[in-house]
Design a protein around this motif. Structure first.
Motif, PDB file in Angstrom:
ATOM      1  N   GLU A 193      -7.522   9.958  -7.457  1.00  0.00           N
ATOM      2  CA  GLU A 193      -7.488  10.216  -6.022  1.00  0.00           C
ATOM      3  C   GLU A 193      -8.211   9.070  -5.313  1.00  0.00           C
ATOM      4  OE1 GLU A 193      -5.867  12.592  -4.479  1.00  0.00           O
ATOM      5  OE2 GLU A 193      -5.164  13.467  -6.375  1.00  0.00           O
ATOM      6  N   LEU A 194      -7.456   8.203  -4.673  1.00  0.00           N
ATOM      7  CA  LEU A 194      -8.035   7.044  -3.999  1.00  0.00           C
ATOM      8  C   LEU A 194      -8.038   7.261  -2.490  1.00  0.00           C
ATOM      9  CD1 LEU A 194      -7.271   5.869  -6.836  1.00  0.00           C
ATOM     10  CD2 LEU A 194      -6.864   3.696  -5.671  1.00  0.00           C
ATOM     11  N   SER A 195      -9.039   6.710  -1.829  1.00  0.00           N
ATOM     12  CA  SER A 195      -9.079   6.759  -0.369  1.00  0.00           C
ATOM     13  C   SER A 195      -8.098   5.731   0.197  1.00  0.00           C
ATOM     14  CB  SER A 195     -10.486   6.446   0.135  1.00  0.00           C
ATOM     15  OG  SER A 195     -10.809   5.078  -0.132  1.00  0.00           O
ATOM     16  N   ASP A 196      -7.777   5.860   1.472  1.00  0.00           N
ATOM     17  CA  ASP A 196      -6.898   4.882   2.116  1.00  0.00           C
ATOM     18  C   ASP A 196      -7.483   3.480   2.020  1.00  0.00           C
ATOM     19  OD1 ASP A 196      -5.067   6.810   2.797  1.00  0.00           O
ATOM     20  OD2 ASP A 196      -5.796   7.051   4.855  1.00  0.00           O
ATOM     21  N   MET A 197      -8.797   3.355   2.166  1.00  0.00           N
ATOM     22  CA  MET A 197      -9.423   2.046   2.074  1.00  0.00           C
ATOM     23  C   MET A 197      -9.291   1.467   0.672  1.00  0.00           C
ATOM     24  SD  MET A 197     -10.875  -0.554   3.306  1.00  0.00           S
ATOM     25  CE  MET A 197     -11.218  -0.017   4.988  1.00  0.00           C
ATOM     26  N   GLU A 198      -9.423   2.299  -0.342  1.00  0.00           N
ATOM     27  CA  GLU A 198      -9.285   1.820  -1.725  1.00  0.00           C
ATOM     28  C   GLU A 198      -7.865   1.358  -2.002  1.00  0.00           C
ATOM     29  OE1 GLU A 198     -12.803   4.448  -3.894  1.00  0.00           O
ATOM     30  OE2 GLU A 198     -10.824   5.340  -3.538  1.00  0.00           O
ATOM     31  N   TRP A 199      -6.868   2.107  -1.515  1.00  0.00           N
ATOM     32  CA  TRP A 199      -5.480   1.657  -1.658  1.00  0.00           C
ATOM     33  C   TRP A 199      -5.292   0.312  -0.956  1.00  0.00           C
ATOM     34  CZ3 TRP A 199      -2.500   3.269  -5.227  1.00  0.00           C
ATOM     35  CH2 TRP A 199      -2.447   4.614  -5.627  1.00  0.00           C
ATOM     36  N   HIS A 200      -5.856   0.197   0.234  1.00  0.00           N
ATOM     37  CA  HIS A 200      -5.737  -1.043   0.999  1.00  0.00           C
ATOM     38  C   HIS A 200      -6.376  -2.220   0.258  1.00  0.00           C
ATOM     39  CE1 HIS A 200      -5.777  -3.836   4.377  1.00  0.00           C
ATOM     40  NE2 HIS A 200      -7.085  -3.992   4.182  1.00  0.00           N
ATOM     41  N   THR A 215       0.832  -1.211   0.000  1.00  0.00           N
ATOM     42  CA  THR A 215       0.000   0.000   0.000  1.00  0.00           C
ATOM     43  C   THR A 215       0.862   1.256   0.000  1.00  0.00           C
ATOM     44  OG1 THR A 215      -1.778  -1.143   1.191  1.00  0.00           O
ATOM     45  CG2 THR A 215      -1.786   1.265   1.253  1.00  0.00           C
ATOM     46  N   LYS A 221       1.201   4.042  -3.070  1.00  0.00           N
ATOM     47  CA  LYS A 221       0.925   5.470  -2.860  1.00  0.00           C
ATOM     48  C   LYS A 221       2.129   6.312  -3.302  1.00  0.00           C
ATOM     49  CE  LYS A 221      -2.269   5.174   1.080  1.00  0.00           C
ATOM     50  NZ  LYS A 221      -2.429   5.520   2.516  1.00  0.00           N
TER      51      LYS A 221
END
Length: 201
Positions: free
Chosen positions: A148-155, A129, A133
């Protein structure tokens, strides 16, 4: 760590390897290991401090070499403008590395519950992750337009990738099967990754 290089010590290492692979860390029995070796459990402690010490001995080279590989990849990503994690050479090299350290990965991924290394796969996901990023940031600086991805989407993206890659170990694939599996993973995930990162073919 083992305290001598005797024939007995070599037999202990082989028996504890079988024990962890067959029963996992949590259910591994030092009594069973010592019985197979033909020594008392007390004598076993003359060679290793305990179960944790035994397990570490078996996975330490994999952990060390993986850290070296990860650090080298990090430097390449940061310093090489031609860095391309989507190349077939990259995915093939990853399969080669896993199978050069197959036993260590098998122990860490499938047999480590109850040990200090039971969160190994979660650690891989966190590392993936953060790397993803950072790569998105590098691409943005280079003129690309990553989403632009959220932290959850990256996870979620990293979890899917890591879990799919480690399936080759969980399912005891041959190296050739693993190569084919990795090609499938690339076909499945990479087009979406490139779109999210703003990479146009």
């Amino acid at each position: 760590m083992p305290r001598d290089k005797s024939e007995t010590n070599a037999k202990i290492i082989e028996c504890m390897r079988e024990e962890f692979l067959n029963f996992g860390y949590e259910k591994a029995s030092l009594n069973r290991v010592s019985a197979k070796v033909g020594i008392t459990t007390a004598a076993l402690y003359k060679h290793f401090k305990g179960k944790e010490d035994m397990f570490y001995f078996l996975v330490k080279d994999t952990l060390k070499d993986f850290e070296t590989l990860n650090n080298a990849g990090q430097r390449e990503m940061e310093d090489d403008p031609a860095y391309n994690p989507f190349s077939s050479e990259y995915s093939e090299a990853l399969v080669d590395f896993i199978y050069e350290h197959y036993e260590g990965f098998k122990l860490l991924i499938c047999c480590s519950e109850g040990s200090p290394y039971e969160a190994f796969e979660e650690k891989l996901i966190r590392m993936e992750t953060e790397t993803n990023k950072e790569y998105a940031g590098i691409l943005k600086t280079a003129g690309y337009a990553p989403g632009e991805l959220s932290d959850m989407e990256w996870h979620l993206l990293s979890t899917a990738y890591v879990h799919l890659v480690t399936e080759m170990v969980r399912h005891d694939m041959s190296k050739e099967e693993a190569r084919e599996h990795m090609r499938f993973v690339c076909r499945l995930l990479y087009p979406g990754w490139k779109e999210l990162l703003g990479i146009k073919e």
